[in-house]
Design a protein around this motif. Structure first.
Motif, short mmCIF file in Angstrom:
data_model
loop_
_atom_site.label_atom_id
_atom_site.label_comp_id
_atom_site.label_asym_id
_atom_site.label_seq_id
_atom_site.Cartn_x
_atom_site.Cartn_y
_atom_site.Cartn_z
N ASP A 67 -8.34 -59.74 -6.18
CA ASP A 67 -9.25 -58.87 -5.60
C ASP A 67 -11.03 -58.60 -5.63
OD1 ASP A 67 -7.82 -59.77 -3.58
OD2 ASP A 67 -7.08 -57.14 -3.38
N THR A 68 -11.11 -58.22 -7.56
CA THR A 68 -11.72 -57.58 -8.33
C THR A 68 -12.74 -58.87 -9.03
OG1 THR A 68 -10.94 -56.89 -10.60
CG2 THR A 68 -11.00 -55.64 -7.99
N GLY A 69 -11.98 -60.23 -8.67
CA GLY A 69 -12.88 -60.97 -9.63
C GLY A 69 -12.66 -60.93 -10.89
N MET A 70 -11.59 -60.78 -11.43
CA MET A 70 -11.33 -60.75 -12.93
C MET A 70 -9.99 -61.42 -13.14
SD MET A 70 -12.40 -56.78 -13.52
CE MET A 70 -13.67 -55.59 -12.29
N SER A 71 -10.08 -61.47 -14.72
CA SER A 71 -8.31 -62.33 -15.17
C SER A 71 -7.46 -60.46 -15.41
CB SER A 71 -8.58 -62.36 -16.15
OG SER A 71 -7.83 -62.74 -17.18
N PRO A 72 -6.07 -61.41 -14.79
CA PRO A 72 -5.39 -59.89 -14.34
C PRO A 72 -4.65 -60.41 -15.95
CG PRO A 72 -4.41 -62.21 -13.12
CD PRO A 72 -5.87 -62.56 -14.23
N VAL A 73 -5.02 -60.40 -17.18
CA VAL A 73 -4.44 -60.12 -17.95
C VAL A 73 -5.98 -59.04 -18.90
CG1 VAL A 73 -4.06 -61.33 -20.19
CG2 VAL A 73 -3.45 -62.48 -18.32
N TRP A 74 -6.56 -59.83 -18.99
CA TRP A 74 -8.26 -58.42 -19.01
C TRP A 74 -8.05 -57.64 -18.00
CZ3 TRP A 74 -12.14 -56.46 -17.24
CH2 TRP A 74 -12.61 -55.82 -17.77
N LEU A 75 -7.97 -57.68 -17.06
CA LEU A 75 -8.10 -56.35 -16.00
C LEU A 75 -6.91 -55.11 -16.56
CD1 LEU A 75 -9.05 -55.01 -13.58
CD2 LEU A 75 -6.96 -55.97 -12.64
N THR A 76 -5.31 -55.92 -17.09
CA THR A 76 -4.47 -55.44 -17.39
C THR A 76 -4.84 -54.13 -18.60
OG1 THR A 76 -2.88 -56.25 -16.14
CG2 THR A 76 -2.00 -55.50 -17.65
N SER A 77 -5.50 -55.37 -19.67
CA SER A 77 -5.75 -55.35 -21.40
C SER A 77 -6.34 -53.52 -21.03
CB SER A 77 -6.01 -55.59 -21.98
OG SER A 77 -5.83 -55.48 -23.12
N ALA A 78 -7.47 -53.87 -20.32
CA ALA A 78 -8.97 -52.88 -20.51
C ALA A 78 -7.88 -51.27 -19.39
CB ALA A 78 -9.79 -53.12 -19.17
N PRO A 91 14.58 -75.37 -12.71
CA PRO A 91 15.96 -75.48 -12.23
C PRO A 91 17.48 -74.60 -13.46
CG PRO A 91 15.48 -77.86 -11.98
CD PRO A 91 14.09 -77.52 -13.37
N LYS A 92 16.67 -74.81 -14.97
CA LYS A 92 17.56 -74.31 -15.92
C LYS A 92 17.04 -72.68 -16.01
CE LYS A 92 17.19 -78.41 -18.09
NZ LYS A 92 17.20 -78.89 -19.76
N GLY A 93 16.62 -72.11 -15.80
CA GLY A 93 15.53 -70.48 -16.07
C GLY A 93 13.79 -71.06 -16.66
N ASP A 94 13.67 -69.64 -14.97
CA ASP A 94 11.91 -69.77 -15.34
C ASP A 94 11.53 -69.98 -16.29
OD1 ASP A 94 12.23 -70.60 -12.32
OD2 ASP A 94 11.50 -68.62 -12.34
N ARG A 95 9.95 -70.43 -16.50
CA ARG A 95 9.78 -70.44 -18.78
C ARG A 95 8.01 -69.36 -17.96
NH1 ARG A 95 12.94 -72.78 -21.47
NH2 ARG A 95 11.40 -73.30 -22.92
N VAL A 96 8.09 -68.74 -19.14
CA VAL A 96 6.56 -68.09 -19.59
C VAL A 96 5.84 -68.43 -20.29
CG1 VAL A 96 5.97 -66.21 -20.05
CG2 VAL A 96 8.19 -65.99 -19.63
N LEU A 97 4.22 -69.30 -19.69
CA LEU A 97 3.82 -70.04 -20.43
C LEU A 97 2.71 -69.02 -20.83
CD1 LEU A 97 2.60 -72.93 -21.49
CD2 LEU A 97 1.62 -73.20 -19.00
N LEU A 98 1.80 -68.81 -22.44
CA LEU A 98 0.95 -68.11 -22.76
C LEU A 98 0.30 -68.82 -22.68
CD1 LEU A 98 2.94 -65.01 -24.52
CD2 LEU A 98 2.37 -64.72 -22.64
N THR A 99 -1.02 -69.39 -22.37
CA THR A 99 -2.02 -69.48 -23.59
C THR A 99 -3.49 -68.90 -23.66
OG1 THR A 99 -2.13 -71.17 -21.29
CG2 THR A 99 -3.97 -71.04 -22.36
N LEU A 100 -2.81 -68.63 -24.58
CA LEU A 100 -3.83 -67.87 -26.31
C LEU A 100 -5.22 -68.98 -26.50
CD1 LEU A 100 -1.58 -67.00 -28.20
CD2 LEU A 100 -2.14 -65.92 -25.77
N VAL A 130 -1.30 -65.77 -18.56
CA VAL A 130 0.08 -65.77 -18.24
C VAL A 130 0.43 -66.39 -17.06
CG1 VAL A 130 2.37 -64.14 -18.07
CG2 VAL A 130 0.13 -63.56 -19.39
N ASP A 131 1.33 -67.62 -16.91
CA ASP A 131 1.56 -68.72 -15.89
C ASP A 131 3.18 -68.20 -15.87
OD1 ASP A 131 -0.57 -68.78 -14.69
OD2 ASP A 131 -0.99 -70.74 -16.80
N LYS A 132 4.15 -68.70 -14.87
CA LYS A 132 4.93 -69.33 -14.28
C LYS A 132 5.34 -70.96 -14.71
CE LYS A 132 9.20 -67.49 -11.33
NZ LYS A 132 9.12 -67.17 -10.12
N ILE A 133 6.28 -71.39 -14.28
CA ILE A 133 7.08 -72.18 -14.76
C ILE A 133 8.30 -72.51 -13.99
CG2 ILE A 133 7.64 -74.47 -15.55
CD1 ILE A 133 4.26 -74.10 -16.15
N GLU A 134 8.24 -72.95 -12.96
CA GLU A 134 9.95 -72.80 -11.74
C GLU A 134 10.93 -74.49 -12.41
OE1 GLU A 134 9.58 -72.12 -8.24
OE2 GLU A 134 8.11 -70.38 -8.30
#
Length: 146
Positions: free
Chosen positions: A27-38, A127-136, A121-125
């Motif tokens: 809604d604010t046009g900001m990265s949710p990761v950066w926004l959360t950190s701030a 069937p063996k269990g959802d995965r966390v994808l971190l891109t730095l 931070v992305d969610k990869i669905e």
């Protein structure tokens, strides 16, 4: 208002309003990761972003000014005990030297910036269990000789 008071107010307001960091970021046009950190006090926000966050949440000028303030980045513990944060600490402990070797083999002697940086931070669905994808994504900064 200090960063701790700001964070407490932002987090309680977000919860009262039933908002996710993802929604606020979109809604604010900001990265949710950066926004959360701030909002958690680990980054300073430029005046226009600080004002947009405070306005979106219905918080005052004090919060905007606290968002703008330069943070002192201090961790309370040498080894984190929160399981999710500990696992990231463990990843760096186990793979840190490997990452350093591979990065320096590809780029030369230097570091990855955490200033000229983005993270997703992305969610990869799966069937063996959802995965966390971190891109730095950090700019490479070579060491200089003089």
């Amino acid at each position: 208002m200090n960063k701790l008071e700001m964070t407490d107010l932002i987090v309680s307001t977000r919860l009262e309003k039933g908002l996710s960091w993802e929604t606020i970021g979109k809604d604010t046009g900001m990265s949710p990761v950066w926004l959360t950190s701030a909002c958690l006090g680990m980054n300073s926000a430029p005046p226009e972003k600080a004002a947009a966050i405070a306005e979106y949440l219905g918080l005052g000028e004090e919060v905007a000014k606290a968002l703008e303030a330069f943070p002192t980045k201090i961790w309370d513990q040498a080894v984190p005990t929160d399981p999710l944060i500990y696992r990231l600490y463990e990843v760096v402990g186990v793979y840190g030297e490997t990452l350093k070797e591979v990065i320096q083999e590809k780029f030369g002697d230097g570091i990855m910036s955490a200033i000229d940086f983005s993270m997703e931070v992305d969610k990869i669905e799966d069937p063996k269990g959802d995965r966390v994808l971190l891109t730095l994504n950090g700019k490479f900064l070579p060491y200089k000789s003089w």
